[in-house]
Design a protein around this motif. Structure first.
Motif, PDB file in Angstrom:
ATOM      1  N   ARG A 194       0.813  -1.215   0.000  1.00  0.00           N
ATOM      2  CA  ARG A 194       0.000   0.000   0.000  1.00  0.00           C
ATOM      3  C   ARG A 194       0.848   1.267   0.000  1.00  0.00           C
ATOM      4  NH1 ARG A 194      -3.711  -3.011   3.384  1.00  0.00           N
ATOM      5  NH2 ARG A 194      -2.583  -2.330   5.247  1.00  0.00           N
ATOM      6  N   MET A 195       2.063   1.187   0.580  1.00  0.00           N
ATOM      7  CA  MET A 195       2.925   2.359   0.662  1.00  0.00           C
ATOM      8  C   MET A 195       3.861   2.495  -0.539  1.00  0.00           C
ATOM      9  SD  MET A 195       3.896   2.558   4.710  1.00  0.00           S
ATOM     10  CE  MET A 195       4.427   4.257   4.588  1.00  0.00           C
ATOM     11  N   ALA A 196       3.906   1.470  -1.404  1.00  0.00           N
ATOM     12  CA  ALA A 196       4.819   1.499  -2.548  1.00  0.00           C
ATOM     13  C   ALA A 196       4.309   2.435  -3.639  1.00  0.00           C
ATOM     14  CB  ALA A 196       4.987   0.093  -3.111  1.00  0.00           C
ATOM     15  N   LYS A 197       5.244   3.037  -4.337  1.00  0.00           N
ATOM     16  CA  LYS A 197       4.891   3.862  -5.487  1.00  0.00           C
ATOM     17  C   LYS A 197       4.773   3.037  -6.759  1.00  0.00           C
ATOM     18  CE  LYS A 197       7.078   8.075  -3.718  1.00  0.00           C
ATOM     19  NZ  LYS A 197       8.132   9.109  -3.963  1.00  0.00           N
ATOM     20  N   ARG A 198       5.377   1.854  -6.739  1.00  0.00           N
ATOM     21  CA  ARG A 198       5.401   1.013  -7.935  1.00  0.00           C
ATOM     22  C   ARG A 198       5.502  -0.444  -7.521  1.00  0.00           C
ATOM     23  NH1 ARG A 198      10.675   0.104 -11.412  1.00  0.00           N
ATOM     24  NH2 ARG A 198       9.873  -0.768 -13.362  1.00  0.00           N
ATOM     25  N   VAL A 199       4.731  -1.298  -8.180  1.00  0.00           N
ATOM     26  CA  VAL A 199       4.774  -2.741  -7.930  1.00  0.00           C
ATOM     27  C   VAL A 199       4.909  -3.446  -9.277  1.00  0.00           C
ATOM     28  CG1 VAL A 199       3.560  -4.749  -7.006  1.00  0.00           C
ATOM     29  CG2 VAL A 199       3.340  -2.524  -5.863  1.00  0.00           C
ATOM     30  N   VAL A 200       5.849  -4.370  -9.365  1.00  0.00           N
ATOM     31  CA  VAL A 200       6.047  -5.143 -10.592  1.00  0.00           C
ATOM     32  C   VAL A 200       5.876  -6.619 -10.282  1.00  0.00           C
ATOM     33  CG1 VAL A 200       7.574  -5.661 -12.521  1.00  0.00           C
ATOM     34  CG2 VAL A 200       7.711  -3.419 -11.415  1.00  0.00           C
ATOM     35  N   VAL A 201       4.980  -7.280 -10.992  1.00  0.00           N
ATOM     36  CA  VAL A 201       4.788  -8.722 -10.841  1.00  0.00           C
ATOM     37  C   VAL A 201       5.670  -9.430 -11.856  1.00  0.00           C
ATOM     38  CG1 VAL A 201       3.162 -10.638 -10.985  1.00  0.00           C
ATOM     39  CG2 VAL A 201       2.429  -8.458 -10.007  1.00  0.00           C
ATOM     40  N   LEU A 202       6.597 -10.249 -11.356  1.00  0.00           N
ATOM     41  CA  LEU A 202       7.437 -11.084 -12.216  1.00  0.00           C
ATOM     42  C   LEU A 202       6.774 -12.446 -12.331  1.00  0.00           C
ATOM     43  CD1 LEU A 202      10.939 -10.311 -10.623  1.00  0.00           C
ATOM     44  CD2 LEU A 202       9.864  -9.173 -12.577  1.00  0.00           C
ATOM     45  N   ALA A 203       6.560 -12.914 -13.550  1.00  0.00           N
ATOM     46  CA  ALA A 203       5.858 -14.193 -13.724  1.00  0.00           C
ATOM     47  C   ALA A 203       6.326 -14.887 -14.995  1.00  0.00           C
ATOM     48  CB  ALA A 203       4.345 -13.971 -13.776  1.00  0.00           C
ATOM     49  N   ASP A 204       6.120 -16.176 -15.022  1.00  0.00           N
ATOM     50  CA  ASP A 204       6.387 -17.013 -16.190  1.00  0.00           C
ATOM     51  C   ASP A 204       5.080 -17.709 -16.523  1.00  0.00           C
ATOM     52  OD1 ASP A 204       7.203 -18.822 -18.090  1.00  0.00           O
ATOM     53  OD2 ASP A 204       8.393 -20.051 -16.709  1.00  0.00           O
ATOM     54  N   LEU A 208       3.138 -21.964 -15.873  1.00  0.00           N
ATOM     55  CA  LEU A 208       2.321 -22.118 -14.676  1.00  0.00           C
ATOM     56  C   LEU A 208       1.232 -23.179 -14.815  1.00  0.00           C
ATOM     57  CD1 LEU A 208       1.875 -18.418 -13.463  1.00  0.00           C
ATOM     58  CD2 LEU A 208       3.348 -20.197 -12.517  1.00  0.00           C
ATOM     59  N   GLY A 209       0.994 -23.646 -16.026  1.00  0.00           N
ATOM     60  CA  GLY A 209      -0.041 -24.665 -16.206  1.00  0.00           C
ATOM     61  C   GLY A 209      -1.411 -24.148 -15.803  1.00  0.00           C
ATOM     62  N   ASP A 210      -2.091 -24.897 -14.923  1.00  0.00           N
ATOM     63  CA  ASP A 210      -3.428 -24.518 -14.481  1.00  0.00           C
ATOM     64  C   ASP A 210      -3.424 -23.533 -13.317  1.00  0.00           C
ATOM     65  OD1 ASP A 210      -4.555 -26.199 -16.373  1.00  0.00           O
ATOM     66  OD2 ASP A 210      -4.585 -27.926 -15.009  1.00  0.00           O
ATOM     67  N   GLN A 211      -2.250 -23.138 -12.838  1.00  0.00           N
ATOM     68  CA  GLN A 211      -2.192 -22.204 -11.728  1.00  0.00           C
ATOM     69  C   GLN A 211      -2.480 -20.775 -12.208  1.00  0.00           C
ATOM     70  OE1 GLN A 211       1.135 -23.156  -8.855  1.00  0.00           O
ATOM     71  NE2 GLN A 211       1.798 -24.396 -10.587  1.00  0.00           N
ATOM     72  N   PRO A 212      -2.968 -19.911 -11.311  1.00  0.00           N
ATOM     73  CA  PRO A 212      -3.321 -18.547 -11.720  1.00  0.00           C
ATOM     74  C   PRO A 212      -2.127 -17.817 -12.329  1.00  0.00           C
ATOM     75  CG  PRO A 212      -4.181 -19.013  -9.535  1.00  0.00           C
ATOM     76  CD  PRO A 212      -3.285 -20.158  -9.889  1.00  0.00           C
ATOM     77  N   SER A 213      -2.386 -17.019 -13.321  1.00  0.00           N
ATOM     78  CA  SER A 213      -1.328 -16.330 -14.057  1.00  0.00           C
ATOM     79  C   SER A 213      -0.872 -15.069 -13.340  1.00  0.00           C
ATOM     80  CB  SER A 213      -1.837 -15.953 -15.454  1.00  0.00           C
ATOM     81  OG  SER A 213      -2.861 -14.964 -15.338  1.00  0.00           O
ATOM     82  N   GLY A 214       0.249 -14.544 -13.779  1.00  0.00           N
ATOM     83  CA  GLY A 214       0.726 -13.272 -13.277  1.00  0.00           C
ATOM     84  C   GLY A 214      -0.238 -12.150 -13.595  1.00  0.00           C
ATOM     85  N   ALA A 215      -0.918 -12.263 -14.737  1.00  0.00           N
ATOM     86  CA  ALA A 215      -1.899 -11.242 -15.114  1.00  0.00           C
ATOM     87  C   ALA A 215      -3.038 -11.183 -14.092  1.00  0.00           C
ATOM     88  CB  ALA A 215      -2.448 -11.533 -16.507  1.00  0.00           C
ATOM     89  N   LEU A 216      -3.418 -12.321 -13.538  1.00  0.00           N
ATOM     90  CA  LEU A 216      -4.474 -12.333 -12.525  1.00  0.00           C
ATOM     91  C   LEU A 216      -3.990 -11.726 -11.213  1.00  0.00           C
ATOM     92  CD1 LEU A 216      -6.102 -15.841 -13.139  1.00  0.00           C
ATOM     93  CD2 LEU A 216      -7.015 -13.580 -13.746  1.00  0.00           C
ATOM     94  N   VAL A 217      -2.726 -11.935 -10.880  1.00  0.00           N
ATOM     95  CA  VAL A 217      -2.165 -11.287  -9.697  1.00  0.00           C
ATOM     96  C   VAL A 217      -2.109  -9.780  -9.911  1.00  0.00           C
ATOM     97  CG1 VAL A 217      -0.129 -11.099  -8.211  1.00  0.00           C
ATOM     98  CG2 VAL A 217      -0.835 -13.324  -9.090  1.00  0.00           C
TER      99      VAL A 217
END
Length: 290
Positions: A194-204, A208-217
């Motif tokens: 909540r206090m960050a100015k920027r958040v970057v999700v790193l994902a492959d 990930l197969g059937d697991q939730p994607s980085g886009a969903l995070v």
């Protein structure tokens, strides 16, 4: 992040975790409780006078280490402008009572003798966060970190083995691998996010197969009003600690969120893994949970 536990050690890297705990307390107007992390002496089962002398010497060393740890804590907190809680110099858990009603950060000292890894993990269950140093041969122990990680039930913040010239948490990288451990880490890290100015999700996402994607995070965090980017890594990159650290540095992030040991510790000891790689080489603060 109001209740912060930090083990104090007098070795060369001991002050880095203390400085990071002080920074967290300043940021969230929290209360740091410090104690001298030290192992209990071996039990002497003989009446040999020489053995008694050895035990007396060990007891002296423990007292000396405890005194040095407290002196280091007092100096770091003073330099960080975090005052001791009024009347709570040795208050232990009682010093946390009513902390939310006080303004500004505070610290107290728990003078429990012979407090080792077992105490660190168990006692950490009544804190929001445990701050530890990154393991190194001459510094913090991997057993202490893993005790806090596996036994406290909460998150840990790992201080790198150097003094940070600036703050941390303005730009946060989230290493998303689809695991429940990482989902739990994100939940614990909400105050920092909540206090960050920027958040970057790193994902492959391709791996990930059937697991939730980085886009969903990314969507989940953006729904909370956070400024979130998505960076897709090459196939298998999210399983490599070196790749995660390299991408985090390249993006200019100053805090990494990572679920810990999403593969078993035994497997990582034999084959390696992202957590082991990060614990070996991270030069920035790392927020972890299991």
């Amino acid at each position: 992040m109001k209740a912060i536990l930090v083990p104090a050690e007098s070795h060369g890297d001991g002050e880095h975790a203390l400085r990071m705990a002080a920074e967290v307390a300043r940021r969230f107007a929290g209360h740091v409780e410090a104690f001298a992390l030290q192992m209990p002496p071996l039990v002497n089962l003989t009446w040999d006078p020489a053995g008694v002398a050895i035990m007396n010497g060990a007891d002296f060393d423990h007292r000396r280490n405890r005194d040095e740890a407290r002196e280091l804590t007092e100096r770091v907190m003073r330099e960080a402008d975090v005052p001791i809680a009024p009347g709570e110099g040795d208050g232990g858990a009682e010093a946390l009572a009513g902390v939310s009603a006080r303004s500004g950060p505070r610290w107290s000292w728990n003078d429990k003798p012979m407090a080792g890894d077992a105490f660190l993990g168990c006692y950490g269950r009544v804190f929001d966060l445990t701050v530890v140093g990154r393991p190194s041969p001459e510094g913090a122990s991997i057993t202490s970190l893993e005790s806090a990680l596996f036994e406290s039930g909460g998150p840990i913040l790992i201080a790198p083995p150097m003094r940070l010239e600036t703050g941390f948490g303005e730009s946060i990288a989230v290493a998303w691998n689809g695991s429940s451990e990482t989902a739990r880490t994100i939940a614990f890290a909400r105050p920092f996010l909540r206090m960050a100015k920027r958040v970057v999700v790193l994902a492959d996402d391709g791996g990930l197969g059937d697991q939730p994607s980085g886009a969903l995070v990314q969507r989940r965090l953006a729904a909370s009003g956070l400024d979130v980017e998505l960076k897709l890594l090459p196939s298998g990159g999210i399983r490599s600690g070196e790749t995660i650290l390299a991408e985090t540095r390249a993006l200019g992030c100053d805090l990494l969120l990572k679920g810990a040991y999403t593969q078993s510790r035994l497997r990582q000891m034999i084959f390696g893994g992202a957590t082991s790689g990060i614990l070996a080489k991270a030069d920035l603060p790392v927020f972890m949970a299991h």
